[in-house]
Design a protein around this motif. Structure first.
Motif, PDB file in Angstrom:
ATOM      1  N   UNK A 112      -7.485  -4.716   7.372  1.00 32.57           N
ATOM      2  CA  UNK A 112      -8.649  -4.289   8.153  1.00 32.57           C
ATOM      3  C   UNK A 112      -9.258  -3.009   7.585  1.00 32.57           C
ATOM      4  N   UNK A 113      -8.412  -2.071   7.195  1.00 32.23           N
ATOM      5  CA  UNK A 113      -8.903  -0.747   6.767  1.00 32.23           C
ATOM      6  C   UNK A 113      -9.276  -0.712   5.293  1.00 32.23           C
ATOM      7  N   UNK A 114      -8.695  -1.610   4.496  1.00 40.66           N
ATOM      8  CA  UNK A 114      -8.873  -1.537   3.048  1.00 40.66           C
ATOM      9  C   UNK A 114      -7.890  -0.556   2.442  1.00 40.66           C
ATOM     10  N   UNK A 115      -7.810  -0.573   1.135  1.00 44.55           N
ATOM     11  CA  UNK A 115      -6.895   0.315   0.426  1.00 44.55           C
ATOM     12  C   UNK A 115      -7.423   1.741   0.362  1.00 44.55           C
ATOM     13  N   UNK A 116      -6.910   2.505  -0.563  1.00 45.93           N
ATOM     14  CA  UNK A 116      -7.365   3.893  -0.712  1.00 45.93           C
ATOM     15  C   UNK A 116      -8.835   3.883  -1.109  1.00 45.93           C
ATOM     16  N   UNK A 117      -9.659   4.713  -0.432  1.00 51.24           N
ATOM     17  CA  UNK A 117     -11.104   4.617  -0.672  1.00 51.24           C
ATOM     18  C   UNK A 117     -11.506   5.070  -2.077  1.00 51.24           C
ATOM     19  N   UNK A 118     -12.362   4.288  -2.676  1.00 51.10           N
ATOM     20  CA  UNK A 118     -12.939   4.677  -3.959  1.00 51.10           C
ATOM     21  C   UNK A 118     -13.950   5.792  -3.707  1.00 51.10           C
ATOM     22  N   UNK A 119     -14.110   6.704  -4.650  1.00 55.19           N
ATOM     23  CA  UNK A 119     -15.137   7.742  -4.474  1.00 55.19           C
ATOM     24  C   UNK A 119     -16.504   7.098  -4.285  1.00 55.19           C
ATOM     25  N   UNK A 120     -17.289   7.721  -3.409  1.00 59.97           N
ATOM     26  CA  UNK A 120     -18.643   7.220  -3.162  1.00 59.97           C
ATOM     27  C   UNK A 120     -19.494   7.338  -4.420  1.00 59.97           C
ATOM     28  N   UNK A 124      -3.836  -2.786   6.677  1.00 56.26           N
ATOM     29  CA  UNK A 124      -4.568  -2.536   5.427  1.00 56.26           C
ATOM     30  C   UNK A 124      -5.614  -3.631   5.207  1.00 56.26           C
ATOM     31  N   UNK A 174       0.837  -1.212   0.000  1.00 56.38           N
ATOM     32  CA  UNK A 174       0.000   0.000   0.000  1.00 56.38           C
ATOM     33  C   UNK A 174       0.866   1.254   0.000  1.00 56.38           C
ATOM     34  N   UNK A 216       1.215   3.849  -3.236  1.00 53.62           N
ATOM     35  CA  UNK A 216       0.831   5.262  -3.123  1.00 53.62           C
ATOM     36  C   UNK A 216       2.010   6.184  -3.410  1.00 53.62           C
TER      37      UNK A 216
END
Lengths: 303, 303
Positions: free
Chosen positions: A293-301, A291, A256, A260
């Motif tokens: 647990x949190x997931x990667x970079x958030x996709x736009x809603x 990561x 991750x 980035x």
């Protein structure tokens, strides 16, 4: 802004350093599945086992059997060897590389390998000769940033051990923060010093995230010119419920960070997360990777 | 090796950002004890509360009462204010600084503050005028590295918001990685860009360790010239049992890293660990800090 490298190599160590202290002994089939899943996620160099005394490390009792069943050609396989006997087993098993260890502090070398640093340096000289044309070699300097028994490991001591070892150069030299005590300043200093002394040997870093500095140290190491980093899926390597838990840096967290930063690793973040989740299920307890647990970079809603 | 600063300032935020999402509502007495313990460990600047709607953040319903009972003179106290009303409460409470927030992404600004970024920039202009001679000001740019709703926050957008805000310069400008998505490369890039545009304003970083990059980002921020970092004892700031736990960077882990790098913070590591352990006991669940579990650098074994 400093110039960043285009790529960094990751060695996936979950199958060796990652699980060696786990209470659950995984079957060879499960270990091969772990290796296959890591390869599916893009891993191309993996430390898969150690050729050590099974009474001391029961998890690694299946080393020869595992090695015989590895999917050859899919990746480079590394085996840990702590002495000449382990080295010969790694060669006989047909692995691509033997990763040997000399510990920078004498006390830790004795606890880890039963003999002092001097004796292990002599063994390394023999192994380096014996390896030529038969198997690749990595030499890892253990406790390069501090020792659980002796405390500080002076830079001069580290450099002396490195210099002695480099009389018989391995294909790759690694500095290990075996107990996770380094700061990024230590990494900059020590990787820098080793590179100035031996500019031609590629440097690998083996880091543990015991004190939350693991990824900071990885970053500093990359800035200092380390080209390869060890990491383990999920950060497996210590029980998160133990008071002094100490895992490797988590592969997917490292991927991750490097993704980035625009630094290529060849690994796929989602694939690594999936493999870490699968490993967590096999081991039956929470792994320290964040990561996953949190997931990667958030996709736009979605609008 | 890059030149390291001799010291970095830490703002202890456990009493505000740290506990604001905790299920357990702490009493004012307990919060004052937390603040006292942090000061005993060397903290000299603390964000102690936020002047927000108690229906939205029940943990902060006691802000005025807490402020009235702070041990004055022992440290600088900061209160968070999200609008003009909150700012006036911070002034009336006699705090040393008001920390105001403008979010770089419009969607997040609306969710956080009920209005868009434009409106909050206008409010900031009023607050900056009203603050003169009455209270110190910090301005934090939220979601400076990414937004949970909009995804990427382009550097140009961040710089536009910073430029608009800097028409009324705060005493200190902070970039917040509100959702813990930054890599060290992002931090180097964005802190560097803001410093080039506004070389005279001191830069603070507010980082979350959601994806294990928190201390790496702190390190990169220091390298890029940030002079102050927010952190919380124990890394409190999110439930470690929640799937998307997201704490601040742990104070004692940051102090460990900086101590080992020879960068002074004025905080005492053992004192921070003790305070984090105390806080953990008050909250009744494990905190994410790692040095409080692993301990500091190991002392040599007794012979």
């Amino acid at each position: 802004m400093p110039e960043l490298p285009k790529s960094v190599e990751i060695v996936e160590v979950a199958a060796r350093d990652g699980i060696q202290n786990e209470q659950t002994i995984l079957s060879v089939d499960t270990k091969l599945e772990l290796i296959r899943r890591a390869i599916d996620a893009g891993a191309r160099r993996l430390e898969v086992t150690s050729f050590v005394n099974p009474r001391r490390v029961p998890q690694m009792a299946d080393a020869d059997d595992l090695a015989a069943r590895l999917p050859r050609g899919a990746a480079r396989y590394v085996g840990l060897a702590l002495n000449a006997r382990g080295f010969e087993r790694a060669v006989a098993a047909g692995l691509d590389e033997a990763n040997c260890v000399v510990v920078a502090s004498d006390t830790f070398n004795r606890r880890n390998q039963g003999v002092g640093t001097e004796d292990t340096l002599a063994t390394w000289a023999e192994i380096a000769q014996a390896a030529k044309g038969r198997i690749g070699t990595g030499l890892t300097i253990g406790a390069a940033f501090g020792c659980p028994f002796e405390g500080e490991v002076p830079l001069a001591r580290l450099l002396e051990v490195v210099e002695r070892a480099m009389a018989h150069p391995p294909d790759e030299l690694a500095l290990a923060d075996t107990i996770g005590v380094a700061s990024p300043a230590d990494v900059l200093e020590r990787v820098g010093a080793v590179r100035r002394a031996f500019p031609d040997v590629p440097i690998r870093l083996h880091l543990h995230n015991t004190r939350n500095t693991g990824l900071a140290n990885a970053w500093a190491g990359i800035m200092a010119g380390a080209v390869t980093l060890d990491s383990s899926l999920g950060g497996v390597g210590g029980c998160p419920f133990a008071p002094r838990a100490t895992g490797n840096i988590p592969t997917e967290d490292l991927v991750y960070m490097l993704d980035r930063a625009g630094i290529s690793t060849g690994l796929d973040l989602d694939g690594c997360i999936a493999a870490a989740e699968w490993l967590e299920a096999q081991l039956g307890h929470t792994l320290p990777g964040m990561v996953m647990k949190a997931g990667g970079f958030p996709a736009p809603e979605a609008a």
